[in-house]
Design an enzyme around this catalytic site. Structure first.
Site, mmCIF file in Angstrom:
data_model
loop_
_atom_site.group_PDB
_atom_site.id
_atom_site.type_symbol
_atom_site.label_atom_id
_atom_site.label_comp_id
_atom_site.label_asym_id
_atom_site.label_seq_id
_atom_site.Cartn_x
_atom_site.Cartn_y
_atom_site.Cartn_z
ATOM 1 C CD GLU A 223 -2.395 1.224 2.740
ATOM 2 O OE1 GLU A 223 -2.596 0.106 3.353
ATOM 3 O OE2 GLU A 223 -2.860 2.086 3.257
ATOM 4 C CG ASP A 225 -1.345 5.192 2.774
ATOM 5 O OD1 ASP A 225 -2.037 4.511 2.046
ATOM 6 O OD2 ASP A 225 -1.223 4.734 3.772
ATOM 7 C CD GLU A 228 -3.503 7.092 5.191
ATOM 8 O OE1 GLU A 228 -4.562 6.785 5.852
ATOM 9 O OE2 GLU A 228 -2.239 7.073 5.832
ATOM 10 C CG HIS A 239 1.452 1.071 4.867
ATOM 11 N ND1 HIS A 239 1.788 0.602 6.463
ATOM 12 C CD2 HIS A 239 0.710 1.969 4.580
ATOM 13 C CE1 HIS A 239 1.124 1.766 6.715
ATOM 14 N NE2 HIS A 239 0.467 2.405 5.704
#
Ligand SMILES: *[C@@H]1O[C@H](CO)[C@@H](O)[C@H](O)[C@H]1NC(C)=O
Length: 449
Positions: A223, A225, A228, A239
């Protein structure tokens, strides 16, 4: 069971199979124009938005007036177990009216607008999770190495306790149709979600319907991001995972509870948040901040390789912010590190984890190489808008852990008070909040701005 199905196939119009696509309501996809760029300029590309499969009605393949799931639970006849349920039930589509007025998802040209709270005859809906779909009804895959992504955001109406984000996931482009041949629904219906927290709550787990709230299986994948954020705080986080692609975990691999660091993904991630790196006035919701999120702003995220080629080694994830036409570099991390860092590199992650007294699971889970492998296979773009009943998103915009000294390195995340951002307060005071994501551009380095 398969043999029996073949024998019966003569007599049924609908094919009885797992994760069936429903025919009851034709699926609508809010259209979104993105741009693909290189040195010669940008070209528009037609894409669409699809909401996650878990949100959808499931009804009996044999009789579309019978629901597989109602407010009181699973239909015991159609769903005595997960396998049978997957075979007996089909996933329904959503109309434009449902996208717009039940889930608060709408598009206009190159802009996607996601509402925080939507009231309809179906009740109150909070947020959504959606994906970017190509014209062929597969997810639009992004190959991010040696590329940059430009996105314009409007967080002006959001507040403490909300997380509206854009991220990439190593999901299957077809939503799992070839992985699970019984999956006839696929990306067109938003199937195949996975993320680095290896969620157990997904409705389909390992090809079966998850009749419990928590399946023994977790669904893991890399993942990235990009953003956010809410009006008061913003972070970019990697991640990585030692598992490749869409990975079904069971047991220790899932990294639950005491096994947090024993799983196959870096659940903590390596994050770069200016506030957390002790530049508390870089981003926030008024003109005290360098980037004033009461106005729209653009973030370019670059995925840089060591030799500037697509096949090079991914070495840096760097952001450049733009507001009112002015380019704003990310300030250098301000904890007295030996070197200057204003981007995600392996050296930054190691230094930051040491400074904050955290275990460097980023390195354990393969570092940037793990993300690079996912990027080489293509990753899916996701949009999520959610709230956090348990910790009010303190990890994003307040002090975390909440009992930490706010001056301790890494504790301060943003100016939100510890008790701000409670869902029950936001439902009343910020019911009209929305997030817009617009002018998505993907291209070679330097081509999108
Ligand atoms: C801007 O926001 C910060 C953080 O919430 C707050 O402390 C400050 O008073 C605000 N300034 C203005 C001018 O509103």
């Amino acid at each position: 069971m398969r043999l029996q199905l073949l024998l019966l196939a003569c007599c049924f119009v609908a094919i009885v199979n797992s994760q069936n696509a429903g025919e009851l309501t034709p699926e609508y996809h809010p259209p979104l124009i993105i741009q693909s760029c290189d040195a010669s300029g940008c070209q528009p590309e037609n894409t669409g938005i699809v909401i996650d499969a878990d949100t959808r009605r499931l009804y009996s393949v044999a009789d579309n007036s019978v629901s597989c799931y109602t407010g009181s639970g699973w239909n015991p006849v159609l769903c005595p177990d997960g396998q049978t349920c997957a075979q007996n039930c089909a996933i329904d589509g959503f109309t434009q009216d449902e996208y717009n007025n039940r889930f608060g998802i709408s598009t206009s040209g190159s802009a996607l607008r996601l509402a925080y709270l939507t009231q309809s005859e179906m009740g109150m809906n909070i947020g959504s999770r959606t994906y970017l779909l190509g014209e062929d009804n597969n997810y639009r895959l992004f190959y991010l190495k040696n590329r940059e992504l430009s996105v314009t955001f409007d967080y002006s109406t959001t507040t403490c306790g909300m997380d509206a984000g854009v991220y990439f996931l190593a999901m299957d482009g077809d939503g799992g149709m070839s992985r699970y041949p019984d999956n006839k629904a696929g990306a067109k219906y938003g199937t195949g979600y996975c993320d680095a927290q290896c969620p157990h709550y997904l409705r389909y787990s390992n090809g079966q319907v998850n009749l419990d709230v928590s399946s023994e299986y977790g669904i893991c994948c890399v993942e990235m991001d990009i953003m956010e954020a809410n009006r008061w705080a913003a972070t970019v986080t990697t991640h990585g995972c030692t598992a490749e692609g869409y990975f079904v975990c069971n047991g220790v691999d899932c990294g639950d509870g005491a096994n947090f660091f024993e799983g196959v993904c870096d659940k903590s991630g390596c994050d770069y948040s200016s506030a957390r790196q002790n530049n508390r006035y870089f981003f926030g919701g008024n003109d005290t901040f360098t980037v004033d999120s009461s106005q729209p702003f653009t973030v370019i995220t670059q995925f840089l390789t060591d030799d500037g080629s697509d096949s090079g080694k991914l070495v840096e994830i760097k952001q450049i912010w733009i507001q009112n036409g002015v380019e704003i570099p990310v300030p250098f991390a301000n904890w007295g590190y030996t070197n200057d860092y204003n981007s995600i590199t392996e050296e930054f992650c190691a230094a930051s984890k040491t400074m904050f007294g955290e275990f460097n699971d980023f390195a354990e889970q393969g570092g940037l190489e793990s993300l690079a492998n996912a990027f080489d296979n293509g990753v899916v773009m996701a949009f999520a808008f959610w709230e956090d009943p348990s910790t009010y998103m303190q990890w994003l915009d307040s002090i975390s852990p909440p009992d930490a000294d706010p001056e301790a390195p890494g504790a301060y995340r943003g100016p939100c008070p510890l008790d701000a951002g409670k869902p029950e307060d936001n439902h009343v005071n910020y019911a009209d909040a929305y997030h817009t994501i617009s002018d998505i551009k993907i291209g070679t380095i330097g081509s999108t701005y």
